[in-house]
Write an enzyme that holds these catalytic residues in place. Structure first.
Site, PDB file in Angstrom:
ATOM      1  N   ARG A  13      -9.145 -19.260   7.810  1.00  0.00           N
ATOM      2  CA  ARG A  13     -10.593 -19.321   8.014  1.00  0.00           C
ATOM      3  C   ARG A  13     -11.278 -20.002   6.850  1.00  0.00           C
ATOM      4  O   ARG A  13     -10.876 -19.820   5.693  1.00  0.00           O
ATOM      5  CB  ARG A  13     -11.183 -17.904   8.118  1.00  0.00           C
ATOM      6  N   SER A  20      -3.461 -13.862   0.737  1.00  0.00           N
ATOM      7  CA  SER A  20      -2.845 -12.541   0.939  1.00  0.00           C
ATOM      8  C   SER A  20      -1.330 -12.577   0.850  1.00  0.00           C
ATOM      9  O   SER A  20      -0.614 -12.231   1.789  1.00  0.00           O
ATOM     10  CB  SER A  20      -3.269 -11.967   2.290  1.00  0.00           C
ATOM     11  N   ASP A  77      -6.792  -9.473  -0.567  1.00  0.00           N
ATOM     12  CA  ASP A  77      -7.665  -8.922   0.490  1.00  0.00           C
ATOM     13  C   ASP A  77      -8.050  -7.458   0.235  1.00  0.00           C
ATOM     14  O   ASP A  77      -9.129  -7.021   0.634  1.00  0.00           O
ATOM     15  CB  ASP A  77      -7.039  -9.091   1.887  1.00  0.00           C
TER      16      ASP A  77
END
Length: 920
Positions: free
Chosen positions: A542, A606, A660
């Site tokens: 994203r 992550s 994250d």
């Protein structure tokens, strides 16, 4: 009214050439005994209502149809085995059987039995006499057949009883010809036990008390697993069927099914059948042992049909319609005309011949016309019985169909009883009427052989098998239950591992890495500006624009776009991967119309990284299917900056590399300043928290705080949790992609819980506790049980039918009992996960409290992850565990929104703010 009966009756008897006068006169005379389909459907609906009343807590005390729970919860599954004794008391003779069930040799059941008389004076004497008699017969049988073995006993006791367990039965009322005093209201098992103890010459263990109807269902259930109704049409009549437990108010629990003994003989005792009872029914009732009771039974069962016919013949003779008005003492004697006579007279070929013989015996010198007329009377009486039983059975079938919610019901009814078996026309007429009344039910009728005896042994065998299975299942699942002491021990060990990860000397060997994130403060509300965020953690990627506004109207506005990462790029070179990322950023900047000014960027990455500063993270290892070359051991921020340079199209300021979990903490801290812990429990699991710099020995400096990314999934990789890991945990670990790693995560996170459950189910199926011992292909498939299924199966709102439907989707055909067990297994596994997660969290909050030397700590944990969000019980159990293990901490949990996007932007904003503060 008489449409149904006319259909068959012209042709029913072969020699029906007779003066029409007699036939139509009889029809007219017995008009009230001929029931139309309309009336039968009405009776079916009345009985359906009676069943509902009997099952309901409020109406049961006054209901006539008692709907007694039998505590028989499942029919045989064919794996029963063993050696049992069955007692069968319910008629004029009393049987004792030895039943040997051996499921290996194609379900062979070997039986030997003895029949003992029950004399009239004992049937009507005292209860202790009756049970002394039973104990004496049993003693005789034991001596002849068994010698000195102690075998489990099943007791068929065919009278209405209340049960609260399978091995007790409190007699409600005697029926048929029994009337022994002092037994009603007492537990017959206790009475029999007492009689056996009094003798003292043998020992018997009474495992189950069963009604003969239930015995019939169980016997047939051994041969046909579709059998869920038992029916008796003999001396007496009754039926039982498998009801959903959730509808049985008198029994705790709503999972699964239980056999309900309807005791339908009492239907009508409250006047519900007055409109169809005739003068003959009333007369029979008046002369019976129990006037006003069992009125339905008195209209249909074998004990009364012959007597009904006799009363009709007497009245007709008195009115000169038969035997030229001759009435003999024999004809006037009760019991001189039996149901076996009715059967004989209704035989197709020799019926009229039999009629002549039987009537001659009664001394009435019948003419041929008399014989035809009497045959017609018998037909009307027995046909009415078949019609009425079809109506009440129809009600049960239609209830089963409603319970299952299927448009058509396919089921098997186990039947026993002399009337059904020996009357030449009964079963055919009964089946025919039933098909008309419930056209949406396909019923197979299975004749039960020696139902009440073998059935009692079957119930005993099933009870025995279930008790043994239950014990083994409990024993297996006990390994998953953690006491408070064990959980405190897990908390203590987590704390010890945290210290090792923070210590300078011990850090390299530590399994819980306690990585510094270089995030030194949570947001204070003055953050302001436009930030880019990247979120790379799986197959999707994203890019976000996050506009943060400070001041009175604090706000965060976000825009994002999702891009796919093709597998060839995930597994290509590092340059290709980062060039792809930068081309996605380029597309996004164009899409938002903001290509130009150099914007600050936060990069949520992550994967395990060792950070050396806020804007540098060295990739330790790829996970989740990534394999890009030339990345491990390199700083991912530098790789990103180089790719931006190569493109020569725009410039960005890479301010922060973000984990994250830290992002999760930051999003919540923006809303709630007391948030100093982040937790993720989703596919994987991890936690972070604000630690005092003086405790972070791996870094220079003693001032202030820093967020520590614990990487707690690796807790236990050094073997410190081996004493609570089960064989199933070891199997899951062995077959995973990273065997020996992330052991704590494998006990608590969503990616693995389903696998633990699947391994338990395979083991249970192998041991014959589940799926009839069949291990289907889907069950062998790794990853079959996604966590979302666990969440669905454990949802309290789900009835078992829905659990079955979920299992069906997974290709697992399950019975009700299977579904209950699957649900139990899921519950045990997820409860342990929540408790272990809570123990880890308790270690974290207590460390913060001790760091600050507080008696009480108020702290908020920011949480994200599908397991935490979607599972019906996980969060509740986890909160409860933290509360119990860290009583000095008030811990609140706050759901985070988008830690990896919004969180990364906030970390970037805080980084920019701190940078400006330093430079000023």
């Amino acid at each position: 009214m008489g449409q149904t009966c006319q259909r068959g009756w012209g042709t029913e008897t072969e020699n029906s050439i007779q003066p029409p006068l007699t036939e139509s006169k009889i029809d007219k005379y017995l008009y009230a005994m001929r029931l139309s389909d309309e009336t039968l459907l009405d009776i079916m609906n009345r009985f359906k209502k009676e069943m509902k009343n009997g099952l309901s807590r409020d109406f049961n005390p006054t209901a006539t149809v008692k709907m007694l729970p039998t505590f028989v919860r499942s029919i045989p599954d064919g794996s029963e085995k063993g050696d049992f004794i069955a007692l069968d008391l319910g008629g004029s003779s009393f049987r004792i059987l030895r039943v040997q069930v051996n499921h290996e040799q194609n379900q062979a059941v070997h039986m030997e039995s003895e029949v003992y008389d029950t004399p009239e004076n004992i049937m009507h004497g005292s209860g202790s006499q009756l049970f002394d008699h039973v104990a004496e017969c049993l003693g005789d049988f034991m001596e002849k057949k068994i010698k000195d073995k102690k075998l489990p006993v099943g007791f068929t006791f065919s009278f209405p009883c209340r049960q609260s367990r399978i091995d007790e039965a409190i007699l409600i009322t005697w029926t048929k010809r029994f009337k022994a005093s002092g037994v009603e209201g007492t537990d017959v098992v206790k009475l029999l036990d007492k009689a056996i103890k009094k003798r003292g010459d043998y020992d018997a263990n009474i495992v189950a008390v069963v009604n003969d109807t239930v015995g019939t269902m169980m016997t047939c259930g051994y041969d046909d697993q579709q059998c869920e109704v038992g029916l008796i049409i003999g001396t007496g009549t009754n039926a039982c069927y498998m009801e959903e437990l959730r509808h049985i108010d008198l029994v705790e629990g709503d999972e699964g099914r239980m056999c309900v003994n309807t005791e339908w003989g009492a239907f009508g005792d409250d006047g519900a059948l007055e409109d169809i009872r005739t003068e003959f029914d009333r007369e029979i009732d008046r002369g019976s042992l129990n006037p006003g009771k069992q009125l339905f039974e008195k209209m249909v069962s074998g004990m009364y049909l012959g007597e009904l016919v006799r009363l009709i013949l007497v009245k007709m003779a008195k009115e000169g319609l038969l035997f030229e008005g001759r009435i003999t003492p024999e004809l006037l004697t009760r019991g001189k005309f039996n149901t076996s006579d009715v059967s004989a007279i209704e035989k197709n070929k020799e019926g009229l011949h039999n009629a002549k013989e039987i009537l001659t015996r009664l001394g009435v010198e019948p003419s041929d016309d008399d014989c035809v007329a009497v045959q017609h009377v018998c037909t009307i009486v027995s046909f009415r019985s078949a019609n009425l039983v079809a109506a009440t059975l129809g009600a049960i079938l239609s209830r089963l169909r409603d319970n299952k919610g299927t448009p058509r019901l396919r089921t098997t009814v186990g039947v026993d009883g002399s009337l059904y078996k020996t009357h030449p026309q009964y079963s055919r007429r009964f089946h025919k009427t039933l098909r008309r009344l419930v056209p949406d039910c396909d019923v197979r009728f299975l004749l039960s052989e020696s139902g009440s005896g073998k059935g009692a042994a079957m119930v005993t065998a099933v009870a025995y098998r279930l008790a043994e299975q239950h014990r083994q299942i409990e024993e297996t699942l006990a390994h998953f239950s953690l006491t408070k002491e064990m959980l405190l021990e897990v908390k203590k060990r987590m704390r010890a591992e945290m210290e090792l990860g923070l210590g300078k000397q011990t850090h390299d060997k530590a399994v819980v890495k306690m990585l510094p994130s270089f995030v030194r403060s949570t947001p204070d509300g003055t953050e302001n500006g436009d930030f880019l965020a990247l979120d790379l953690g799986g197959t999707n990627f994203r890019v976000l624009l996050v506009k943060i506004r400070s001041g009175k109207k604090r706000s965060v506005e976000m825009h994002n776009k999702i891009y796919a990462i093709p597998i060839e790029i995930m597994q290509g070179t590092g340059e290709e991967l980062f060039d792809h990322i930068v081309s996605c950023i380029s597309d996004f900047l164009d899409y938002m119309g903001i290509k130009g000014p150099k914007m600050p960027l936060g990069f949520t990455f992550s994967f395990p990284c060792k950070q050396t500063s806020l804007d540098a993270g060295i990739l330790i290892t790829w996970t989740k299917g990534f394999k890009a070359t030339d990345c491990v051991g390199h700083d991912v921020a530098t790789l990103l900056r180089e790719a931006i340079k190569r493109r020569e199209e725009f410039d960005l300021d890479v301010v922060a590399v973000v984990n994250d979990t830290v992002g999760t903490m930051m999003t919540c801290a923006y809303e709630e300043p007391t948030c100093e812990v982040g937790l993720i429990v989703g596919t994987g699991s991890n936690a972070c928290y604000m630690e005092e710099m003086k405790n972070v020995e791996t870094l220079e400096g003693n001032q202030g705080q820093m967020c520590i990314n614990m990487e707690w999934g690796a807790f236990g990789d050094n073997g410190c949790l081996d004493d609570i890991r089960t064989i199933y945990d070891k199997l899951v670990d062995e077959f995973s992609l990273n065997s020996g790693k992330q052991r704590y995560e494998k006990m608590i996170s969503g990616m693995y819980l389903g696998e633990i459950v699947r391994n338990i189910l395979i083991d249970f199926a192998k041991r014959g506790f589940l799926f009839r011992g069949q291990i289907s292909e889907p069950l062998k498939t790794r990853g079959l049980f996604q966590t979302k299924y666990l969440s669905q199966i454990e949802s309290d709102r789900l009835a078992l039918l829905q659990v079955r439907a979920i299992l069906q989707q997974l290709g697992l055909n399950s019975t009700c009992d299977d579904s209950i067990l699957v649900k139990t297994v899921c519950g045990v596994v997820s409860k342990r996960a929540a408790q272990l997660c809570g123990a880890g969290m308790a270690a974290v909050v207590d460390k913060i409290r001790e760091n600050r030397g507080l008696d009480r700590l108020n702290v908020t944990v920011g949480v994200d992850g599908t397991l935490y969000k979607l599972h019906p019980h996980f969060s509740r159990i986890m909160h409860q565990t933290v509360k119990e293990l860290s009583p000095k901490c008030n811990v609140s949990f706050l759901l985070s929104e988008d830690g990896s996007g919004k969180g990364a932007a906030l970390i970037t904003a805080v980084g920019v703010r701190l940078r400006q503060e330093m430079s000023s």
